[in-house]
Design an enzyme around this catalytic site. Structure first.
Site, mmCIF file in Angstrom:
data_model
loop_
_atom_site.group_PDB
_atom_site.id
_atom_site.type_symbol
_atom_site.label_atom_id
_atom_site.label_comp_id
_atom_site.label_asym_id
_atom_site.label_seq_id
_atom_site.Cartn_x
_atom_site.Cartn_y
_atom_site.Cartn_z
ATOM 1 N N ASN A 167 19.393 33.179 -1.412
ATOM 2 C CA ASN A 167 20.258 33.092 -0.306
ATOM 3 C C ASN A 167 20.101 31.745 0.605
ATOM 4 O O ASN A 167 20.969 31.474 1.401
ATOM 5 C CB ASN A 167 19.551 34.053 0.629
ATOM 6 C CG ASN A 167 17.903 34.038 0.619
ATOM 7 O OD1 ASN A 167 17.415 33.979 -0.364
ATOM 8 N ND2 ASN A 167 17.438 33.742 1.883
ATOM 9 N N GLN A 220 22.550 38.966 -2.509
ATOM 10 C CA GLN A 220 23.480 38.108 -2.108
ATOM 11 C C GLN A 220 24.534 37.914 -3.237
ATOM 12 O O GLN A 220 25.596 37.345 -3.093
ATOM 13 C CB GLN A 220 22.916 36.575 -2.472
ATOM 14 C CG GLN A 220 21.940 36.231 -0.932
ATOM 15 C CD GLN A 220 22.758 35.974 0.227
ATOM 16 O OE1 GLN A 220 23.924 35.955 0.407
ATOM 17 N NE2 GLN A 220 21.888 36.110 1.386
ATOM 18 N N SER A 232 22.180 45.213 0.177
ATOM 19 C CA SER A 232 22.212 45.453 1.704
ATOM 20 C C SER A 232 23.868 45.346 2.159
ATOM 21 O O SER A 232 24.295 44.143 1.742
ATOM 22 C CB SER A 232 21.482 44.330 2.292
ATOM 23 O OG SER A 232 21.079 44.791 3.738
ATOM 24 N N CYS A 261 16.261 34.235 8.495
ATOM 25 C CA CYS A 261 14.909 34.555 8.833
ATOM 26 C C CYS A 261 14.130 33.264 9.452
ATOM 27 O O CYS A 261 13.283 33.090 10.281
ATOM 28 C CB CYS A 261 14.072 35.349 7.864
ATOM 29 S SG CYS A 261 14.907 35.806 6.478
HETATM 30 N N1 PLP Z 1 17.061 39.388 -0.029
HETATM 31 C C1 PLP Z 1 17.964 38.236 -0.015
HETATM 32 C C2 PLP Z 1 18.335 37.371 -0.949
HETATM 33 C C3 PLP Z 1 18.321 38.270 1.366
HETATM 34 O O1 PLP Z 1 19.331 37.296 1.778
HETATM 35 C C4 PLP Z 1 18.287 39.204 2.487
HETATM 36 C C5 PLP Z 1 18.559 38.961 3.828
HETATM 37 O O2 PLP Z 1 18.558 37.920 4.374
HETATM 38 C C6 PLP Z 1 17.223 40.198 2.029
HETATM 39 C C7 PLP Z 1 16.884 40.341 0.842
HETATM 40 C C8 PLP Z 1 16.998 41.283 2.952
HETATM 41 O O3 PLP Z 1 18.025 42.163 3.176
HETATM 42 P P1 PLP Z 1 17.804 43.150 4.592
HETATM 43 O O4 PLP Z 1 18.535 42.406 5.556
HETATM 44 O O5 PLP Z 1 18.850 44.344 4.077
HETATM 45 O O6 PLP Z 1 16.538 43.671 4.523
#
Ligand code: PLP
Length: 373
Positions: free
Chosen positions: A151, A179, A199, A325
């Protein structure tokens, strides 16, 4: 001031058609899907047809899709169950996974008698596959947790190769496809993966809803206890409108996948060319990346690092320093920390991530503002 949104790896704007679909469901399909009367059955039908749409696009069985509130939730559930219920004693992962994976593993390490091996990361952000393969030198029950597309830097892992290696060595494979789902094609009849997570807000759907693909071959224990929803695996009344929005968004992503991917690729390439022309010493973080994510190391002094995002934000331009994040934190990105040397990690890196809503004009404005810093 017109905002310019270049942070589509953090989240994406919802498609109007998805909003329309969700509004219809909220207005008309208010029944509890567990109710046996026709109003309840209408809601249930929406959930089941959404499940089928997802399964059709991924070429798996609808029974293998479980709706969750997020990919984080799905990853927490899957990893915990693998340790608690499947007798996994060792996890192989990498230090550039999303925190949803890394921090879950940290928590599991404290609670269970397991060990974790981290695969070496090359300076271009790719996995060291030779190191990965060398880690299968014993027959400990192993879970491999590796993402498809990173990501922060957009690097693509060869999940076909990883999955085949896992299955040759009787290891279970969990893949964070947050992603890539909605942006690349999947054929789960050919891809040897046991668990995927996704997601909706990453592919122009609503926030607060996602799904897990759980192969029929491996039974997981419930994540929540209560009602019989989601085959008793995730109790709680389903978010029908969210699920409808998710499946509509995924359906539209797949219907437009080639057209939108080509368009986004062109914008990314244009942005990269313009950056190189204006900042000749710029470097790209990561090689072999997906068409929508561009992570660059700017040839600016370390002192400018803190100012860049702030100054761009003042001009209405949204980009990200690392993953969403982390954008408010002063810690360096854990992904870049694995790839860059001590000097470069102090310099400003930017993640610019595109969607089909972006234009070259927006890229021009972004570059002009960057030149002013
Ligand atoms: N994994 C990756 C690679 C992400 O980019 C994200 C979101 O930022 C997540 C997991 C977490 O997803 P969710 O927002 O649905 O918890």
């Amino acid at each position: 001031m017109k905002k310019i949104y270049l942070d589509n790896a953090a989240t994406t704007p919802i498609r109007q058609e998805v909003i329309d679909e969700m509004v219809i469901v909220m207005q008309s399909e208010y029944g509890n899907p567990s109710s046996t009367h026709s109003i309840g059955r209408g809601s249930k039908a929406i959930i089941e047809s959404s499940r089928k749409i997802i399964a059709k696009h991924l070429n798996c069985s609808a029974q293998e899709i479980i709706f969750t509130a997020s990919a984080t939730e799905a990853t927490n559930w899957i990893l915990r169950c693998c340790i608690k219920d499947l007798g996994i004693k060792r996890i192989i992962t990498s230090k550039i996974e999303h925190h949803a994976t890394l921090y879950t593993i940290h928590a599991l390490l404290k609670e269970f008698d397991i060990k974790v091996d981290y695969i070496n990361i090359l300076s271009n952000g790719n996995l060291d596959y030779a190191h990965f393969e060398s880690l299968f030198d014993n027959d400990e029950k192993t879970l491999v947790s590796l993402m498809h597309v990173n990501n922060e830097i957009g690097v693509i892992n060869d999940i076909q190769r990883i999955g085949e290696w896992c299955h040759q060595h009787q290891a279970v494979f969990h893949c964070d496809t947050v992603q890539s789902i909605g942006k690349t094609r999947f054929d789960l009849q050919k891809l040897p993966v046991d668990f995927l997570v996704s997601s909706a807000h990453k592919f122009h759907g609503p926030k607060g809803v996602g799904f897990a693909f759980l192969t029929k071959k491996i039974g997981l224990k419930p994540m929540l206890f209560g009602g019989e929803q989601e085959k008793g695996l995730r109790a709680g009344t389903e978010a029908v409108h969210q699920i409808a929005g998710l499946s509509k968004a995924l359906d539209m992503s797949f219907q437009n996948i080639d057209k939108e991917a080509n368009y986004i690729k062109e914008i990314k390439e244009y942005c990269w060319q313009q950056l190189k022309e204006n900042f000749p010493k710029i470097q790209q973080n990561g090689e072999n990346t997906l068409y929508n994510i561009l992570n660059v190391l700017l040839p600016f002094s370390a002192e400018k690092t803190a100012m860049i995002l702030f100054n761009l934000d003042m001009k209405g331009i949204a980009v990200s320093r690392g993953s969403a994040c982390q954008s408010g934190s002063i810690k360096p990105s854990h992904v870049l920390a694995e790839m860059l040397n001590e000097n470069d990690i102090k310099k400003p890196s930017l993640r610019i991530s595109f969607s089909h809503y972006n234009t070259k004009k927006e890229v021009d404005v972004f570059i002009e503002e960057l030149k002013r810093i």
